[in-house]
Design a protein around this motif. Structure first.
Motif, PDB file in Angstrom:
ATOM      1  N   GLU A 102       0.813  -1.217   0.000  1.00 31.10           N
ATOM      2  CA  GLU A 102       0.000   0.000   0.000  1.00 31.10           C
ATOM      3  C   GLU A 102       0.848   1.270   0.000  1.00 31.10           C
ATOM      4  OE1 GLU A 102      -3.714  -0.047   2.436  1.00 31.10           O
ATOM      5  OE2 GLU A 102      -2.872  -1.927   3.193  1.00 31.10           O
ATOM      6  N   LEU A 103       2.146   1.116   0.054  1.00 31.84           N
ATOM      7  CA  LEU A 103       3.040   2.270  -0.067  1.00 31.84           C
ATOM      8  C   LEU A 103       3.204   2.574  -1.546  1.00 31.84           C
ATOM      9  CD1 LEU A 103       5.033   4.391   0.901  1.00 31.84           C
ATOM     10  CD2 LEU A 103       6.764   2.585   1.136  1.00 31.84           C
ATOM     11  N   ARG A 104       2.593   3.634  -1.998  1.00 26.87           N
ATOM     12  CA  ARG A 104       2.600   3.955  -3.424  1.00 26.87           C
ATOM     13  C   ARG A 104       4.018   4.238  -3.909  1.00 26.87           C
ATOM     14  NH1 ARG A 104      -1.561   8.753  -3.915  1.00 26.87           N
ATOM     15  NH2 ARG A 104      -0.847   9.178  -1.790  1.00 26.87           N
ATOM     16  N   LEU A 105       4.335   3.736  -5.096  1.00 29.54           N
ATOM     17  CA  LEU A 105       5.657   3.944  -5.672  1.00 29.54           C
ATOM     18  C   LEU A 105       5.968   5.433  -5.792  1.00 29.54           C
ATOM     19  CD1 LEU A 105       8.231   2.827  -7.028  1.00 29.54           C
ATOM     20  CD2 LEU A 105       6.967   2.806  -9.201  1.00 29.54           C
ATOM     21  N   GLU A 106       4.960   6.234  -6.150  1.00 26.40           N
ATOM     22  CA  GLU A 106       5.170   7.669  -6.302  1.00 26.40           C
ATOM     23  C   GLU A 106       5.585   8.324  -4.975  1.00 26.40           C
ATOM     24  OE1 GLU A 106       1.956   6.280  -9.157  1.00 26.40           O
ATOM     25  OE2 GLU A 106       2.454   6.001  -7.033  1.00 26.40           O
ATOM     26  N   VAL A 107       5.015   7.830  -3.868  1.00 21.03           N
ATOM     27  CA  VAL A 107       5.373   8.349  -2.543  1.00 21.03           C
ATOM     28  C   VAL A 107       6.763   7.880  -2.151  1.00 21.03           C
ATOM     29  CG1 VAL A 107       4.767   8.311  -0.084  1.00 21.03           C
ATOM     30  CG2 VAL A 107       2.958   8.498  -1.817  1.00 21.03           C
ATOM     31  N   LEU A 108       7.042   6.595  -2.369  1.00 20.30           N
ATOM     32  CA  LEU A 108       8.363   6.055  -2.048  1.00 20.30           C
ATOM     33  C   LEU A 108       9.446   6.767  -2.849  1.00 20.30           C
ATOM     34  CD1 LEU A 108      10.156   3.953  -0.625  1.00 20.30           C
ATOM     35  CD2 LEU A 108       9.702   2.402  -2.552  1.00 20.30           C
ATOM     36  N   GLU A 109       9.181   7.052  -4.119  1.00 24.05           N
ATOM     37  CA  GLU A 109      10.182   7.725  -4.947  1.00 24.05           C
ATOM     38  C   GLU A 109      10.533   9.097  -4.376  1.00 24.05           C
ATOM     39  OE1 GLU A 109      10.777   7.457  -9.473  1.00 24.05           O
ATOM     40  OE2 GLU A 109       9.425   9.170  -9.216  1.00 24.05           O
ATOM     41  N   ARG A 110       9.527   9.865  -3.979  1.00 21.75           N
ATOM     42  CA  ARG A 110       9.791  11.174  -3.382  1.00 21.75           C
ATOM     43  C   ARG A 110      10.579  11.036  -2.074  1.00 21.75           C
ATOM     44  NH1 ARG A 110       5.819  12.151  -6.780  1.00 21.75           N
ATOM     45  NH2 ARG A 110       5.299  14.281  -7.410  1.00 21.75           N
ATOM     46  N   LEU A 118      19.364  14.636   1.233  1.00 21.98           N
ATOM     47  CA  LEU A 118      19.718  15.004   2.609  1.00 21.98           C
ATOM     48  C   LEU A 118      20.993  14.314   3.061  1.00 21.98           C
ATOM     49  CD1 LEU A 118      16.100  14.946   4.031  1.00 21.98           C
ATOM     50  CD2 LEU A 118      17.564  16.953   3.911  1.00 21.98           C
ATOM     51  N   ARG A 119      21.211  13.083   2.612  1.00 30.13           N
ATOM     52  CA  ARG A 119      22.464  12.387   2.929  1.00 30.13           C
ATOM     53  C   ARG A 119      23.632  13.081   2.233  1.00 30.13           C
ATOM     54  NH1 ARG A 119      24.416   9.746   6.447  1.00 30.13           N
ATOM     55  NH2 ARG A 119      25.388   8.060   5.281  1.00 30.13           N
ATOM     56  N   LYS A 120      23.417  13.483   0.999  1.00 31.02           N
ATOM     57  CA  LYS A 120      24.463  14.177   0.242  1.00 31.02           C
ATOM     58  C   LYS A 120      24.879  15.469   0.945  1.00 31.02           C
ATOM     59  CE  LYS A 120      26.679  15.244  -3.745  1.00 31.02           C
ATOM     60  NZ  LYS A 120      27.797  14.455  -4.323  1.00 31.02           N
ATOM     61  N   LYS A 121      23.898  16.185   1.507  1.00 32.26           N
ATOM     62  CA  LYS A 121      24.161  17.463   2.164  1.00 32.26           C
ATOM     63  C   LYS A 121      24.517  17.307   3.642  1.00 32.26           C
ATOM     64  CE  LYS A 121      23.316  20.143  -1.393  1.00 32.26           C
ATOM     65  NZ  LYS A 121      24.349  21.010  -1.987  1.00 32.26           N
ATOM     66  N   GLY A 122      24.500  16.067   4.145  1.00 31.92           N
ATOM     67  CA  GLY A 122      24.822  15.843   5.548  1.00 31.92           C
ATOM     68  C   GLY A 122      23.749  16.292   6.524  1.00 31.92           C
ATOM     69  N   ARG A 123      22.511  16.465   6.055  1.00 31.40           N
ATOM     70  CA  ARG A 123      21.430  16.930   6.929  1.00 31.40           C
ATOM     71  C   ARG A 123      20.812  15.803   7.733  1.00 31.40           C
ATOM     72  NH1 ARG A 123      19.600  22.031   5.872  1.00 31.40           N
ATOM     73  NH2 ARG A 123      18.733  21.780   7.964  1.00 31.40           N
ATOM     74  N   VAL A 124      20.948  14.552   7.262  1.00 32.60           N
ATOM     75  CA  VAL A 124      20.585  13.385   8.069  1.00 32.60           C
ATOM     76  C   VAL A 124      21.825  12.499   8.147  1.00 32.60           C
ATOM     77  CG1 VAL A 124      18.127  13.481   7.502  1.00 32.60           C
ATOM     78  CG2 VAL A 124      19.646  12.081   6.107  1.00 32.60           C
ATOM     79  N   SER A 125      21.994  11.850   9.283  1.00 31.26           N
ATOM     80  CA  SER A 125      23.248  11.132   9.511  1.00 31.26           C
ATOM     81  C   SER A 125      23.089   9.637   9.718  1.00 31.26           C
ATOM     82  CB  SER A 125      23.974  11.732  10.732  1.00 31.26           C
ATOM     83  OG  SER A 125      23.132  11.707  11.879  1.00 31.26           O
ATOM     84  N   LYS A 126      21.863   9.161   9.896  1.00 28.42           N
ATOM     85  CA  LYS A 126      21.683   7.710  10.082  1.00 28.42           C
ATOM     86  C   LYS A 126      21.549   7.058   8.719  1.00 28.42           C
ATOM     87  CE  LYS A 126      19.493   4.082  12.629  1.00 28.42           C
ATOM     88  NZ  LYS A 126      18.721   3.691  13.802  1.00 28.42           N
ATOM     89  N   PRO A 127      22.477   6.193   8.344  1.00 28.43           N
ATOM     90  CA  PRO A 127      22.456   5.623   6.994  1.00 28.43           C
ATOM     91  C   PRO A 127      21.450   4.489   6.826  1.00 28.43           C
ATOM     92  CG  PRO A 127      24.335   4.760   8.213  1.00 28.43           C
ATOM     93  CD  PRO A 127      23.669   5.759   9.109  1.00 28.43           C
ATOM     94  N   GLY A 128      20.801   4.486   5.678  1.00 31.80           N
ATOM     95  CA  GLY A 128      19.998   3.338   5.262  1.00 31.80           C
ATOM     96  C   GLY A 128      18.640   3.190   5.898  1.00 31.80           C
ATOM     97  N   VAL A 129      18.226   4.117   6.751  1.00 36.26           N
ATOM     98  CA  VAL A 129      16.909   4.019   7.398  1.00 36.26           C
ATOM     99  C   VAL A 129      16.063   5.217   6.979  1.00 36.26           C
ATOM    100  CG1 VAL A 129      15.637   3.968   9.573  1.00 36.26           C
ATOM    101  CG2 VAL A 129      17.785   2.703   9.353  1.00 36.26           C
ATOM    102  N   LEU A 130      14.857   4.927   6.523  1.00 36.97           N
ATOM    103  CA  LEU A 130      13.951   5.961   6.033  1.00 36.97           C
ATOM    104  C   LEU A 130      12.544   5.677   6.545  1.00 36.97           C
ATOM    105  CD1 LEU A 130      13.107   8.321   4.136  1.00 36.97           C
ATOM    106  CD2 LEU A 130      12.986   6.625   2.276  1.00 36.97           C
ATOM    107  N   ALA A 131      11.947   6.652   7.213  1.00 36.78           N
ATOM    108  CA  ALA A 131      10.557   6.544   7.660  1.00 36.78           C
ATOM    109  C   ALA A 131       9.675   7.339   6.712  1.00 36.78           C
ATOM    110  CB  ALA A 131      10.406   7.063   9.080  1.00 36.78           C
ATOM    111  N   VAL A 132       8.562   6.746   6.305  1.00 32.84           N
ATOM    112  CA  VAL A 132       7.653   7.361   5.330  1.00 32.84           C
ATOM    113  C   VAL A 132       6.240   7.348   5.892  1.00 32.84           C
ATOM    114  CG1 VAL A 132       6.777   7.313   2.973  1.00 32.84           C
ATOM    115  CG2 VAL A 132       9.077   6.441   3.458  1.00 32.84           C
ATOM    116  N   ALA A 133       5.625   8.533   5.967  1.00 29.38           N
ATOM    117  CA  ALA A 133       4.220   8.645   6.370  1.00 29.38           C
ATOM    118  C   ALA A 133       3.443   9.265   5.217  1.00 29.38           C
ATOM    119  CB  ALA A 133       4.084   9.508   7.623  1.00 29.38           C
ATOM    120  N   ASP A 134       2.489   8.514   4.677  1.00 24.48           N
ATOM    121  CA  ASP A 134       1.660   9.025   3.580  1.00 24.48           C
ATOM    122  C   ASP A 134       0.378   9.587   4.179  1.00 24.48           C
ATOM    123  OD1 ASP A 134       0.239   9.612   1.324  1.00 24.48           O
ATOM    124  OD2 ASP A 134       0.290   7.589   0.468  1.00 24.48           O
ATOM    125  N   MET A 135       0.380  10.889   4.460  1.00 27.33           N
ATOM    126  CA  MET A 135      -0.762  11.517   5.108  1.00 27.33           C
ATOM    127  C   MET A 135      -1.929  11.772   4.164  1.00 27.33           C
ATOM    128  SD  MET A 135      -0.284  11.654   8.283  1.00 27.33           S
ATOM    129  CE  MET A 135       0.896  11.798   9.635  1.00 27.33           C
TER     130      MET A 135
END
Length: 293
Positions: A102-110, A118-135
């Protein structure tokens, strides 16, 4: 009712224009006042939830028939995403399995493009973990996922609340304004934990200027709430409302807070979201250089 009849029987030239909401309020179909700005009375909210719960997904011909519809907002794939990046996100989506169906590909892509920026810019530091909330999904659905991008698996999936100012079964309004009690869309960095009135909580820093960067000042945090419990959902058919926090189920909040960790990336998606972190070119460069780390 007598007042309504008198108004409707007045000569057209003498009568003031009567707004439909005012007419309906006289016969009890709508509240005659609001409890606060942008918030309808509890009675009206309850009637909305009753109608919405009885309406199958996609059964409505127009969204104007009800205040909230169960039909998700159409979402196009991001423009300018290189084929190599799009294919890897598709592969990731497939590897996540049924728990992410039920996680839409369009949402996951964004969410993935933003995470890589954000990883490229160093704004998030925990590697490989992503939380997604489709409101955009109704609050009756499990619309929060915590993903292990490197392993291609779902670590946690749960219900999550939206702010009372954002809507009822569906979140329709989003705001960064203090005391709006709305959910704010965008990318967040997960901060430190503390023991608050809801127990263990994790602070969130909004990374989209003007869109969610008041999160720390608004005390928007990850925390447990009884109105996101299984018992509450079984009784009401949906979760309750927060003051803007993505509140979590009491039986899962510790696992979710620990899974996202400190310095992680949370994407809160919904209609109308715009973010400078959705640069597909930078995302492709980061993925080529470092993978999902």
């Amino acid at each position: 009712m007598n007042q309504l009849l008198r108004l409707l029987s007045m000569p057209r030239v003498a009568a003031r224009p009567l707004h439909m909401a005012a007419v309906l309020s006289l016969v009890g179909l709508l509240p005659s006042c609001q409890t606060s700005v942008g918030e309808t009375s509890n009675a009206y909210a309850a009637s909305k939830r009753t109608v919405e719960a009885a309406t199958p997904l996609g059964s409505m011909s127009t969204t104007a028939e009800l205040p909230d519809s169960l039909r998700l907002t159409p979402l196009a794939l991001l423009p300018g995403v290189p084929d190599s990046l799009h294919q890897q996100i598709q592969a990731l989506h497939a590897s996540l399995g049924p728990n992410a169906a039920e996680l839409r590909l369009e949402v996951l892509e964004r969410a993935c493009v933003g995470y890589l920026n954000l990883r490229k810019k160093g704004r998030v530091s925990k590697p490989g973990v992503l939380a997604v909330a489709d409101m955009d999904m109704p609050s009756s659905a499990k619309r929060l996922w915590v993903l292990d991008l490197k392993a291609g698996k779902v670590l946690q999936r749960s219900h999550v609340a939206h702010g009372e100012g954002s809507g009822y079964l569906r979140a329709r309004r989003f705001s960064n304004v203090m005391r709006s009690e709305c959910t704010a869309l965008g990318f967040y960095r997960t901060q430190d934990t503390y023991q608050g009135k809801h127990g263990l909580s994790r602070r969130l820093r909004g990374l989209d200027v003007g869109q969610n960067d008041n999160a720390l000042h608004r005390y928007v945090v990850l925390h447990a709430a009884d109105y996101v419990s299984k018992r509450y959902i079984e009784r009401h058919g949906q979760v309750g409302y927060s003051r803007g926090c993505p509140a979590l189920p009491p039986d899962q909040y510790r696992a979710i807070i620990n899974a996202v960790g400190e310095g992680g990336c949370l994407y809160v998606g919904g209609p109308g979201l715009k973010s400078k972190w959705l640069d597909a070119t930078i995302a492709a460069q980061q993925l080529a250089a470092s993978g999902w780390r």
